[in-house]
Motif scaffolding. Structure first.
Motif, short mmCIF file in Angstrom:
data_model
loop_
_atom_site.label_atom_id
_atom_site.label_comp_id
_atom_site.label_asym_id
_atom_site.label_seq_id
_atom_site.Cartn_x
_atom_site.Cartn_y
_atom_site.Cartn_z
N ALA A 1 0.82 -1.22 0.00
CA ALA A 1 0.00 0.00 0.00
C ALA A 1 0.86 1.27 0.00
O ALA A 1 0.56 2.24 -0.71
N ASP A 2 1.96 1.25 0.77
CA ASP A 2 2.83 2.43 0.84
C ASP A 2 3.49 2.72 -0.51
O ASP A 2 3.58 3.86 -0.96
N GLU A 3 3.98 1.64 -1.14
CA GLU A 3 4.65 1.81 -2.43
C GLU A 3 3.67 2.35 -3.48
O GLU A 3 4.02 3.21 -4.29
N ILE A 4 2.45 1.83 -3.44
CA ILE A 4 1.46 2.28 -4.42
C ILE A 4 1.08 3.73 -4.15
O ILE A 4 0.91 4.53 -5.07
N ALA A 5 1.00 4.09 -2.88
CA ALA A 5 0.70 5.49 -2.53
C ALA A 5 1.82 6.41 -3.03
O ALA A 5 1.56 7.51 -3.51
N ALA A 6 3.06 5.93 -2.93
CA ALA A 6 4.19 6.75 -3.40
C ALA A 6 4.11 6.94 -4.92
O ALA A 6 4.39 8.02 -5.45
N ALA B 1 1.34 6.86 -6.61
CA ALA B 1 0.18 7.75 -6.84
C ALA B 1 0.55 9.21 -6.64
O ALA B 1 -0.02 10.10 -7.26
N ALA B 2 1.53 9.44 -5.78
CA ALA B 2 1.91 10.82 -5.47
C ALA B 2 2.77 11.44 -6.58
O ALA B 2 3.01 12.64 -6.58
N ILE C 1 -5.94 -2.43 -3.98
CA ILE C 1 -5.41 -1.11 -3.62
C ILE C 1 -5.27 -0.24 -4.87
O ILE C 1 -5.61 0.95 -4.87
N GLU D 1 -8.49 1.30 -6.05
CA GLU D 1 -8.93 2.47 -5.26
C GLU D 1 -8.25 3.75 -5.77
O GLU D 1 -8.88 4.80 -5.87
N HIS D 2 -6.97 3.64 -6.05
CA HIS D 2 -6.25 4.81 -6.58
C HIS D 2 -6.79 5.21 -7.96
O HIS D 2 -6.88 6.39 -8.28
N ASP E 1 -5.98 8.98 -9.34
CA ASP E 1 -4.54 9.18 -9.13
C ASP E 1 -3.72 8.78 -10.35
O ASP E 1 -2.75 9.43 -10.71
#
Ligand code: C5P
Ligand code: C5P
Ligand code: ZN
Length: 479
Positions: A65-70, A72-73, A91, A94-95, A100
């Motif tokens: 989840a953290d890697e995917i959030a990074a 997405a950023a 996950i 959701e993005h 994203d």
């Protein structure tokens, strides 16, 4: 309309994925850090480059989840995931819904409970993701759909085959199903050669006695792990083991006649030793050779090539492995010295594997009813503990008939888990992907993979409860 491609059932999806990529202004290519992940990225990178689509490449040990959030950023609107992504579709979706990024996925792992439009995965079409198509194979199917005038990307089949063999997708020594169709395209394109041959590791680079001594896929009594035994066996044959200059000869240095002499003698030897025919069969198989690589180079043999790649990306040097893959494929790979650097890293990787294996042999495994396990703590790198676990199976006291679960520290808070089974266990119902996912989620972690090989990350301290869970789940699967 594009041709049906190497895997007709995937063609329509592949074309949709390719079209989506052509529409992108710029693509972020994200891939996994093992041999299959590197070759997946190389295949995709070459195809994007040839199609004139700008991109940047990143690698990740584990897409969580953290890697995917990074990801997405970042500013990228289109993200191409190769050799992972399917297992994290929940996950990722959701993005995507949040706007994203748009995901395009070429993967072969067990998908999570969600889907997306641009998702290329053999498991969606009833093909086996652990034996019929690898991540690099999925990327190759995509690359074929990305063909441009004057280039059909078939030359990339060689890298796709390195990925499949690196992921241990062979069945009784051969690639089957969609993988085999890719082999056929590579042969047609002149980048691959196949032959029936001794199936041992190190045919290009290991001195002949060492090749025999270290061959552990099939244990040969009196030769495997027996330096003198291997030499004694060869001494009786009419084959020079060294050149006039005193250098050891490798398998590829032998003439065809000499190779037959050794093969025939080995066959007689194992029959004499009463090795079961199933095991004897495993000594011979199809060899896959990269036709454009120099004889005697580890890049010529698909297995040796894949080990070289594992020696880079699993040690945070994916850039080196990628450059080696792309050397002969695009201008991207022309980096001076990449191969030399990879060879240095290979020495280090070999030492680590050998020390890891010794550790497991020395300390042994703990046996539960349905699984056996060991904990390496910080003594084996988490990125190679799965390879070590696979190699340890069959060694003293570590049974083939029971799945093996290995732990290694990831950081202060988390532990990496790797699990390995056998095709015969999966035929009896074993699905390690499900076992890893469910057992890890029960203790606050996450995991997935393939039926025969899977992994997870769990909180430190949760190992005992995790073992209880896995033992129970595997017990139910094998009932
Ligand atoms: O993430 P990925 O799919 O690339 O990794 C697959 C892993 O599963 C590899 O480490 C490979 O060695 C292992 N595997 C195995 N036995 C099989 C198939 C795969 O150990 N029959
Ligand atoms: O890391 P290891 O080689 O043990 O991984 C075996 C398989 O399990 C690989 O295909 C890997 O991608 C997958 N895996 C996963 N989730 C994890 C760890 C591994 O899907 N947390
Ligand atoms: Zn893979």
């Amino acid at each position: 309309m594009a041709s049906a491609g190497p895997v007709p059932v995937l063609a329509e999806r592949a074309v949709a994925c390719a079209d989506r990529l052509r529409d992108a202004e710029e693509v972020l290519l994200a891939s996994h850090i093992d041999a299959d992940g590197l070759t997946s990225a190389a295949v995709a990178a070459a195809a994007l480059e040839r199609a004139g689509i700008p991109f940047e490449t990143v690698f990740s040990k584990q897409l969580d989840a953290d890697e995917i959030a990074a990801i997405a950023a970042t500013d990228y609107e289109t993200v191409l995931f190769t050799d992972f992504g399917s297992g994290q579709l929940d996950i990722i979706a959701e993005h995507e819904a949040a706007g994203d990024f748009t995901p395009v996925i070429a993967d072969h792992h067990q998908p999570a409970d969600a889907d997306t439009e641009h998702h290329l995965n053999p498991l969606l079409f009833d093909l086996d993701g652990s034996s019929e198509l690898s991540g690099a194979g999925a990327a190759y199917v995509l690359a074929r759909a990305l063909e441009v005038d004057g280039g059909d990307n078939r030359d990339l089949a060689a890298l796709a085959v390195v990925g499949a063999v690196g992921d241990m997708q062979t069945t009784d020594g051969e690639l089957v199903g969609a993988n085999d169709r890719i082999v056929a395209e590579g042969v047609e394109a002149g980048v691959l050669e196949t032959a029936t041959d001794l199936s041992m590791y190190g045919k290009q680079t290991r001195p002949l006695p060492k090749m025999l001594e270290y061959a552990s896929d099939t244990r040969i009594p009196g030769i495997t792990n027996n330096e003198n035994g291997a030499l004694r066996f060869l001494d009786g044959l009419d084959v020079e083991l060294q050149t006039d200059a005193g250098e050891w000869r490798c398998w590829v240095d032998l003439t065809e006649d000499e190779q037959s002499t050794v093969s025939n003698a080995l066959f007689r030897y194992v029959v004499d030793k009463k090795l079961p025919s199933r095991k004897i069969d495993r000594l011979f198989g199809t060899s896959y050779v990269l036709a454009n690589e120099t004889e005697g180079s580890e890049l010529r043999d698909v297995s040796e090539f894949s080990t070289l790649l594992n020696a880079t990306a699993r040690y945070e040097r994916a850039d080196v492995g990628l450059a080696v893959c792309l050397r002969n494929v695009t201008d991207l790979g022309g980096r001076e010295g990449a191969l030399e650097r990879a060879r240095e890293l290979l020495g280090n990787h070999r030492r680590n594997l050998s020390q890891g294996l010794q550790l497991v042999k020395r300390e042994g495994v703990t046996k539960e009813d349905n699984v056996q396990w060991f904990h390496a703590e910080d003594r084996i790198r988490e990125t190679i503990v799965g390879i070590v676990a696979g190699m340890a199976v069959g060694a003293n006291g570590i049974e083939r008939g029971t799945p093996i679960v290995a732990f290694a520290d990831k950081n202060d808070e988390e532990v990496k888990v790797s699990a390995r089974g056998t095709p015969s266990l999966t035929r009896q119902g074993l699905d390690l992907s499900v076992a890893m996912r469910e057992a890890s989620q029960a203790v606050g972690g996450d995991g997935g993979g393939h039926n025969v090989a899977a992994g997870a990350t769990i909180p430190k301290g949760a190992e005992e409860e995790f073992v209880v869970q896995v033992n129970e789940i595997v017990g139910e699967q094998l009932e």
